[in-house]
Design a protein around this motif. Structure first.
Motif, PDB file in Angstrom:
ATOM      1  N   THR A 173       7.500  -6.705 -69.259  1.00  0.00           N
ATOM      2  CA  THR A 173       7.834  -7.937 -69.965  1.00  0.00           C
ATOM      3  C   THR A 173       6.988  -9.067 -69.395  1.00  0.00           C
ATOM      4  N   PRO A 174       6.340  -9.862 -70.261  1.00  0.00           N
ATOM      5  CA  PRO A 174       5.486 -10.947 -69.757  1.00  0.00           C
ATOM      6  C   PRO A 174       6.259 -11.880 -68.831  1.00  0.00           C
ATOM      7  N   GLY A 175       5.618 -12.313 -67.780  1.00  0.00           N
ATOM      8  CA  GLY A 175       6.224 -13.221 -66.812  1.00  0.00           C
ATOM      9  C   GLY A 175       5.340 -13.325 -65.592  1.00  0.00           C
ATOM     10  N   SER A 176       5.620 -14.317 -64.731  1.00  0.00           N
ATOM     11  CA  SER A 176       4.751 -14.526 -63.568  1.00  0.00           C
ATOM     12  C   SER A 176       4.789 -13.342 -62.624  1.00  0.00           C
ATOM     13  N   GLY A 177       5.988 -12.760 -62.398  1.00  0.00           N
ATOM     14  CA  GLY A 177       6.083 -11.608 -61.518  1.00  0.00           C
ATOM     15  C   GLY A 177       5.318 -10.425 -62.060  1.00  0.00           C
ATOM     16  N   THR A 178       5.411 -10.217 -63.360  1.00  0.00           N
ATOM     17  CA  THR A 178       4.686  -9.125 -64.006  1.00  0.00           C
ATOM     18  C   THR A 178       3.190  -9.293 -63.835  1.00  0.00           C
ATOM     19  N   SER A 179       2.718 -10.519 -64.018  1.00  0.00           N
ATOM     20  CA  SER A 179       1.279 -10.791 -63.879  1.00  0.00           C
ATOM     21  C   SER A 179       0.819 -10.581 -62.446  1.00  0.00           C
ATOM     22  N   ALA A 180       1.670 -10.959 -61.484  1.00  0.00           N
ATOM     23  CA  ALA A 180       1.320 -10.744 -60.074  1.00  0.00           C
ATOM     24  C   ALA A 180       1.226  -9.253 -59.789  1.00  0.00           C
ATOM     25  N   LEU A 181       2.152  -8.479 -60.331  1.00  0.00           N
ATOM     26  CA  LEU A 181       2.111  -7.028 -60.137  1.00  0.00           C
ATOM     27  C   LEU A 181       0.845  -6.434 -60.750  1.00  0.00           C
ATOM     28  N   GLN A 182       0.495  -6.877 -61.945  1.00  0.00           N
ATOM     29  CA  GLN A 182      -0.725  -6.382 -62.581  1.00  0.00           C
ATOM     30  C   GLN A 182      -1.949  -6.690 -61.727  1.00  0.00           C
ATOM     31  N   ALA A 183      -1.991  -7.898 -61.166  1.00  0.00           N
ATOM     32  CA  ALA A 183      -3.113  -8.263 -60.293  1.00  0.00           C
ATOM     33  C   ALA A 183      -3.119  -7.377 -59.051  1.00  0.00           C
ATOM     34  N   GLY A 184      -1.942  -7.179 -58.454  1.00  0.00           N
ATOM     35  CA  GLY A 184      -1.853  -6.373 -57.246  1.00  0.00           C
ATOM     36  C   GLY A 184      -2.261  -4.929 -57.468  1.00  0.00           C
ATOM     37  N   MET A 185      -1.960  -4.391 -58.652  1.00  0.00           N
ATOM     38  CA  MET A 185      -2.288  -2.987 -58.928  1.00  0.00           C
ATOM     39  C   MET A 185      -3.795  -2.754 -59.022  1.00  0.00           C
ATOM     40  N   THR A 186      -4.566  -3.816 -59.215  1.00  0.00           N
ATOM     41  CA  THR A 186      -6.027  -3.652 -59.222  1.00  0.00           C
ATOM     42  C   THR A 186      -6.555  -3.378 -57.819  1.00  0.00           C
ATOM     43  N   ARG A 187      -5.705  -3.557 -56.787  1.00  0.00           N
ATOM     44  CA  ARG A 187      -6.154  -3.354 -55.409  1.00  0.00           C
ATOM     45  C   ARG A 187      -5.717  -1.996 -54.866  1.00  0.00           C
ATOM     46  N   ILE A 188      -5.117  -1.147 -55.691  1.00  0.00           N
ATOM     47  CA  ILE A 188      -4.713   0.187 -55.236  1.00  0.00           C
ATOM     48  C   ILE A 188      -5.930   0.940 -54.696  1.00  0.00           C
ATOM     49  N   GLY A 189      -5.788   1.504 -53.505  1.00  0.00           N
ATOM     50  CA  GLY A 189      -6.883   2.214 -52.847  1.00  0.00           C
ATOM     51  C   GLY A 189      -7.568   1.397 -51.778  1.00  0.00           C
ATOM     52  N   ASP A 190      -7.324   0.077 -51.751  1.00  0.00           N
ATOM     53  CA  ASP A 190      -7.922  -0.756 -50.708  1.00  0.00           C
ATOM     54  C   ASP A 190      -7.219  -0.501 -49.369  1.00  0.00           C
ATOM     55  N   PRO A 191      -7.923  -0.657 -48.260  1.00  0.00           N
ATOM     56  CA  PRO A 191      -7.350  -0.321 -46.951  1.00  0.00           C
ATOM     57  C   PRO A 191      -6.386  -1.363 -46.409  1.00  0.00           C
ATOM     58  N   TYR A 192      -5.496  -0.899 -45.548  1.00  0.00           N
ATOM     59  CA  TYR A 192      -4.614  -1.777 -44.775  1.00  0.00           C
ATOM     60  C   TYR A 192      -5.391  -2.269 -43.555  1.00  0.00           C
ATOM     61  N   VAL A 193      -5.421  -3.591 -43.370  1.00  0.00           N
ATOM     62  CA  VAL A 193      -6.038  -4.186 -42.179  1.00  0.00           C
ATOM     63  C   VAL A 193      -5.136  -5.322 -41.708  1.00  0.00           C
ATOM     64  N   TRP A 194      -4.828  -5.342 -40.424  1.00  0.00           N
ATOM     65  CA  TRP A 194      -3.965  -6.375 -39.870  1.00  0.00           C
ATOM     66  C   TRP A 194      -4.527  -7.766 -40.145  1.00  0.00           C
ATOM     67  N   GLY A 195      -3.694  -8.638 -40.674  1.00  0.00           N
ATOM     68  CA  GLY A 195      -4.078 -10.035 -40.879  1.00  0.00           C
ATOM     69  C   GLY A 195      -4.901 -10.291 -42.120  1.00  0.00           C
ATOM     70  N   ALA A 196      -5.186  -9.268 -42.927  1.00  0.00           N
ATOM     71  CA  ALA A 196      -6.090  -9.449 -44.068  1.00  0.00           C
ATOM     72  C   ALA A 196      -5.336  -9.890 -45.319  1.00  0.00           C
ATOM     73  N   THR A 197      -5.953 -10.774 -46.079  1.00  0.00           N
ATOM     74  CA  THR A 197      -5.366 -11.266 -47.334  1.00  0.00           C
ATOM     75  C   THR A 197      -6.309 -11.043 -48.511  1.00  0.00           C
ATOM     76  N   GLY A 198      -7.168 -10.038 -48.420  1.00  0.00           N
ATOM     77  CA  GLY A 198      -8.063  -9.738 -49.534  1.00  0.00           C
ATOM     78  C   GLY A 198      -9.436 -10.350 -49.338  1.00  0.00           C
ATOM     79  N   PRO A 199     -10.320 -10.130 -50.301  1.00  0.00           N
ATOM     80  CA  PRO A 199     -10.014  -9.554 -51.615  1.00  0.00           C
ATOM     81  C   PRO A 199      -9.974  -8.020 -51.660  1.00  0.00           C
ATOM     82  N   ASP A 200     -10.423  -7.342 -50.580  1.00  0.00           N
ATOM     83  CA  ASP A 200     -10.414  -5.882 -50.652  1.00  0.00           C
ATOM     84  C   ASP A 200      -9.838  -5.229 -49.401  1.00  0.00           C
ATOM     85  N   GLU A 201      -9.132  -5.987 -48.588  1.00  0.00           N
ATOM     86  CA  GLU A 201      -8.413  -5.490 -47.413  1.00  0.00           C
ATOM     87  C   GLU A 201      -7.140  -6.307 -47.291  1.00  0.00           C
ATOM     88  N   PHE A 202      -6.034  -5.665 -46.911  1.00  0.00           N
ATOM     89  CA  PHE A 202      -4.752  -6.360 -46.910  1.00  0.00           C
ATOM     90  C   PHE A 202      -3.817  -5.839 -45.826  1.00  0.00           C
TER      91      PHE A 202
END
Length: 350
Positions: free
Chosen positions: A235-264
């Protein structure tokens, strides 16, 4: 490849992502609070424990950064108030100085026995006209002196009040400075703790076999999860849009202290996802747990911020059907998995 990328960026993340601190004590490791709950080997169990500890420390540092920035802001405000109060005091003292000579002369004249009343004028006058002239002059002197004395008293009162305000603001500024310094000092200790913990995690990860690393990383989605189907029915909404944006980062690595764009790290992914839709969320998972609007577990909607563990030290975005999108831990890329693997703390809607 992902592992190499994570190690390569570690130094820069520690410098840029974890720069300042606050007086936040490190939470104790929760018994049984291992993000990887299906580890079949001691090596994976050890890595899970170390990773969990480092995540708690990292999130405590993010929370500490927020606290430090608040204290530094309070310090700047206190310094500005002190400067303003000092300016008022200086102006009041300058006004006192204007009338001080008149008061000093009057005090000296009284001490030396000067006579400035009407009886004295009658006694020393040689003629009625001289008497009138002297009485008129005495009236003028008396009125002017009285006015100047009154202004001197007013200026002195203002100066006294300004001095008290300046002392209070000076005390407040000194206290604010001391608090900010204490937080900054504590940051250095916490940063050292995190660096040591990270070194332990990387060493433990290096001890894993290839099969163990593959098992740790897992799959991008849980069994039966179809991202296209989920996205199509959102359902359209801000949370939905945030989730859609976040799903584009699937596969990116976990790194301490990182806020993107390709490490988090976990809270960094949430911050990044919401930033893509123009919303700024707090940097730490604990602060994210205090913002937005509370949401019960049975009322979760895609994009809601979901917190885990009793110290709210892990966070992800609700992805529907009991799943979350999150940056889990070192060695595990950004993925969607069942939130049942983690002890639920609460959820917020932004």
């Amino acid at each position: 490849m992902a592992s190499h990328k994570m190690k390569r960026s570690l130094g820069s993340v520690l410098t840029a992502g974890v720069l300042s601190v606050a007086l936040v004590s490190l939470p104790a490791i929760q018994a049984g609070a291992d993000p990887v709950t299906t580890n079949p080997t001691d090596a994976l169990t050890k890595l899970g424990d170390l990773s969990r500890q480092s995540e708690q420390t990292s999130e405590a540092l993010h929370n500490a950064q927020i606290d430090l920035e608040a204290k530094q802001s309070a310090q700047r405000d206190a310094d500005a108030t002190l400067a303003a109060d000092q300016g008022v005091l200086d102006a009041a003292n300058a006004r006192v100085a204007v009338f001080q000579p008149v008061v000093n002369k009057l005090a000296t004249a009284n001490y030396q026995g000067a006579r400035t009343n009407r009886l004295f004028a009658v006694m020393v006058s040689d003629s009625p006209q001289q008497l009138l002239d002297q009485m008129s002059a005495l009236d003028a002197i008396s009125n002017d002196t009285r006015n100047q004395v009154a202004q001197f008293q007013s200026a002195t009162s203002e100066a006294t009040k300004a001095a008290e305000a300046s002392k209070e603001s000076a005390d407040a500024a000194r206290s604010a400075t001391e608090q900010a310094k204490a937080v900054s000092d504590d940051l250095q200790r916490k940063q050292s703790d995190l660096q040591a913990q990270i070194a332990d995690v990387i060493k433990a990860f290096g001890d894993l076999t290839g099969a163990e690393r593959d098992q740790l990383a897992g799959t991008p989605f849980p069994p039966g999860f179809d991202p296209n189907t989920i996205l199509a029915h959102l359902t359209p909404g801000s949370g939905t849009s945030a989730l859609q944006a976040g799903m584009t980062r699937i596969g990116d690595p976990y790194v301490w202290g990182a806020t993107g764009p390709d490490e988090f790290d976990c809270s960094g992914l949430v911050v990044w996802a919401y930033k893509q839709i123009g919303k700024t969320l707090p940097r730490s998972s604990q602060a994210q747990a205090s913002g937005g609007t509370p949401v019960s577990r049975d009322a979760l909607e895609p994009g809601d911020v979901v917190l885990f563990y009793n110290d709210a030290s892990h966070v992800g975005l609700y992805a529907g059907n009991g799943n979350i999108l999150h940056a889990s831990t070192f060695g595990v890329p950004v993925k969607i998995e069942s939130m049942a693997k983690f002890p639920f703390y609460g959820a917020r809607r932004y």
